[in-house]
Design a protein around this motif. Structure first.
Motif, mmCIF file in Angstrom:
data_model
loop_
_atom_site.group_PDB
_atom_site.id
_atom_site.type_symbol
_atom_site.label_atom_id
_atom_site.label_comp_id
_atom_site.label_asym_id
_atom_site.label_seq_id
_atom_site.Cartn_x
_atom_site.Cartn_y
_atom_site.Cartn_z
ATOM 1 N N SER A 51 0.825 -1.209 0.000
ATOM 2 C CA SER A 51 0.000 0.000 0.000
ATOM 3 C C SER A 51 0.859 1.259 0.000
ATOM 4 N N VAL A 52 1.934 1.240 0.767
ATOM 5 C CA VAL A 52 2.817 2.403 0.805
ATOM 6 C C VAL A 52 3.490 2.612 -0.548
ATOM 7 N N ALA A 53 3.857 1.519 -1.207
ATOM 8 C CA ALA A 53 4.442 1.638 -2.547
ATOM 9 C C ALA A 53 3.453 2.302 -3.509
ATOM 10 N N ILE A 54 2.197 1.888 -3.433
ATOM 11 C CA ILE A 54 1.152 2.494 -4.276
ATOM 12 C C ILE A 54 0.970 3.965 -3.916
ATOM 13 N N TYR A 55 1.017 4.273 -2.632
ATOM 14 C CA TYR A 55 0.879 5.651 -2.145
ATOM 15 C C TYR A 55 1.986 6.546 -2.693
ATOM 16 N N VAL A 56 3.203 6.051 -2.680
ATOM 17 C CA VAL A 56 4.336 6.836 -3.180
ATOM 18 C C VAL A 56 4.158 7.140 -4.671
ATOM 19 N N VAL A 57 3.730 6.142 -5.420
ATOM 20 C CA VAL A 57 3.462 6.355 -6.850
ATOM 21 C C VAL A 57 2.362 7.408 -7.032
ATOM 22 N N ALA A 77 -5.799 13.284 -2.346
ATOM 23 C CA ALA A 77 -6.225 12.125 -3.132
ATOM 24 C C ALA A 77 -5.257 10.962 -2.949
ATOM 25 N N ALA A 78 -3.964 11.264 -2.871
ATOM 26 C CA ALA A 78 -2.966 10.204 -2.659
ATOM 27 C C ALA A 78 -3.176 9.538 -1.306
ATOM 28 N N LEU A 79 -3.535 10.336 -0.283
ATOM 29 C CA LEU A 79 -3.798 9.755 1.039
ATOM 30 C C LEU A 79 -5.016 8.834 0.987
ATOM 31 N N MET A 80 -6.023 9.213 0.232
ATOM 32 C CA MET A 80 -7.184 8.342 0.068
ATOM 33 C C MET A 80 -6.788 7.056 -0.667
ATOM 34 N N VAL A 81 -5.881 7.183 -1.647
ATOM 35 C CA VAL A 81 -5.384 6.009 -2.368
ATOM 36 C C VAL A 81 -4.704 5.050 -1.401
#
Length: 438
Positions: free
Chosen positions: A391-397, A413-417
């Motif tokens: 999830s953190v990897a996806i967040y960084v992207v 929006a990234a935090l929601m992701v």
């Protein structure tokens, strides 16, 4: 003590959850009183000293927050399996680990404080007052860390009313002593520290009394079981996974703040205000996640797949209901809450602009909160850790893709992701969790 064979009902879920929600509601009151009483001294330095000192210690103690979650999951499973000896041994292991960790911080206080001040320098006056505060508070480290184990064990045996009593006692005593020591006796910053120290140690004494069932019949003195190598390794593995997951989660929110600081002071301030909405959400939904921990843990210990699903679904239903209610409150009362927390017209305007994100956050994040509780109860901590890494990897992207294009809206929006990714990655693994209960 609730019978683990009793049916899982909505009433049972609420019996666990409601005291936790009420307990959490007392937490911000203490911080406000601590600040308020030193604020009556008429100087800025004491306020800063208490604030910095409290942050330093809460950060140090937070490292051992895994002790609460790990104790809950493992003790609930042992109780569900009818293993009274192991249930009590887990309480002892947690107390011994907490006491040892606290003693370590007392012995290493010079290095710990030096490192903290190097990372967060302050004026000579504030630093001197903060040191006085810390040199008193550090003696409560064994009690504070051991209380994580006490709280986790009480949740595991479904005695969350005891957690509420414990929190009310500690915060109530702390507030009363704050007023006496600072306003009555004029002890200043040291008075705040002494008040908290007394509250911590008396809180541990009360906590041990609330856990008195764990000390019945002398079973807890089965030292061969307490120090069993295989069980100690299992405890360290579970707690290590939880700690890594928590570090990644905290790092994600820290990154949110750091990235926000590059978007201007007004956006940074507005984000800080709106993050309080997320903190309120966490406090409110914790109770239902804790219900999942205790009930899922008991069902896993009993090897009852049906009850695992029933506990997961029932606790989550209340979690979703709570999230929808919070979202409605934030949409309706959000502007007033923003005005209450900031008098700056620019910050108020920015807060309203980004309020949508904070208001939908409970609904977006409820799955991740509830799966955390389910996975902790099942001690599926390695899967939870791996889901957090993904999830953190996806967040960084998402940060790299959204922030340059949409600015602060992209940051939110990234935090929601991140929260969506946490819910999806754990939800994808959930059928396997159920399948392994047999």
């Amino acid at each position: 003590m609730q019978d683990t064979s009793a049916p899982i009902t909505h009433r049972r879920v609420l019996k666990i959850a409601v005291p936790i929600v009420l307990s959490n509601a007392t937490v911000p009151i203490l911080g406000a009183v601590d600040t308020g009483v030193v604020g009556q001294m008429g100087e800025a330095a004491p306020i800063g000293a208490v604030g910095i000192g409290a942050v330093i210690l809460s950060t140090v103690y937070w490292i051992f927050g895994f002790l609460r979650m790990g104790t809950t999951g493992m003790a609930a499973q042992a109780r569900g399996a009818g293993d009274t000896v192991e249930t009590r041994a887990l309480l002892m292991r947690g107390l011994i680990l907490g006491g040892a960790a606290g003693l370590f911080f007392i012995l290493a206080q010079v290095a710990v404080f030096a490192g903290a001040f190097a990372l967060s320098p302050a004026s000579p006056e504030v630093e001197a007052l903060t040191r006085s505060y810390l040199e008193i508070r550090i003696w409560g480290a064994p009690a504070t860390i051991a209380l994580y184990a006490v709280t986790g064990w009480l949740i595991a045996v479904e005695r969350t009313r005891g957690v509420f009593i414990l929190q009310v006692w500690m915060n109530g005593l702390n507030i009363g002593l704050d007023l006496w020591f600072v306003l009555g006796l004029g002890w200043g910053v040291e008075g705040v520290a002494i008040a908290t120290l007394i509250a911590e140690w008396t809180g541990l004494a009360l906590g041990l009394w609330l856990c008195r069932d764990g000390f019945a019949d002398g079973i807890w003195r089965d030292w061969a079981r307490v120090f069993d190598a295989a069980r100690l390794r299992r405890m360290l593995q579970v707690n290590g996974d939880i700690m890594l997951r928590s570090v990644l989660l905290t790092g994600s929110f820290t990154t949110f703040l750091f990235v926000g600081s590059d978007l201007g002071d007004v956006n940074l301030a507005a984000n800080q205000v709106l993050l309080q909405f997320l903190e309120i959400t966490a406090f409110a939904l914790d109770g239902f996640a804790f219900s999942a921990e205790a009930l899922v843990g008991g069902a896993v210990g009993a090897r009852d797949r049906y009850q695992v699903r029933r506990a997961s679904v029932m606790a989550s239903q209340w979690g979703v209901g709570g999230a929808l209610l919070l979202a409605a409150v934030f949409f309706a009362a959000g502007p007033a809450l923003i005005d209450l927390m900031s008098t700056s017209p620019q910050v108020r305007e920015a807060g309203r602009e980004y309020l949508f994100w904070a208001a939908i956050a409970p609904v977006i994040g409820v799955a991740s909160w509830m799966f955390d509780g389910i996975y902790i109860g099942a001690t599926w901590t390695r899967a939870m850790r791996n889901a957090m890494i993904q999830s953190v990897a996806i967040y960084v992207v998402a940060l790299f893709m959204l922030v340059p294009v949409f600015g602060n809206h992209g940051l939110w929006a990234a935090l929601m992701v991140l929260n969506i990714a946490r819910g999806v990655t754990m939800g994808w693994r959930y059928p396997k969790l159920e399948a392994q209960v047999a």
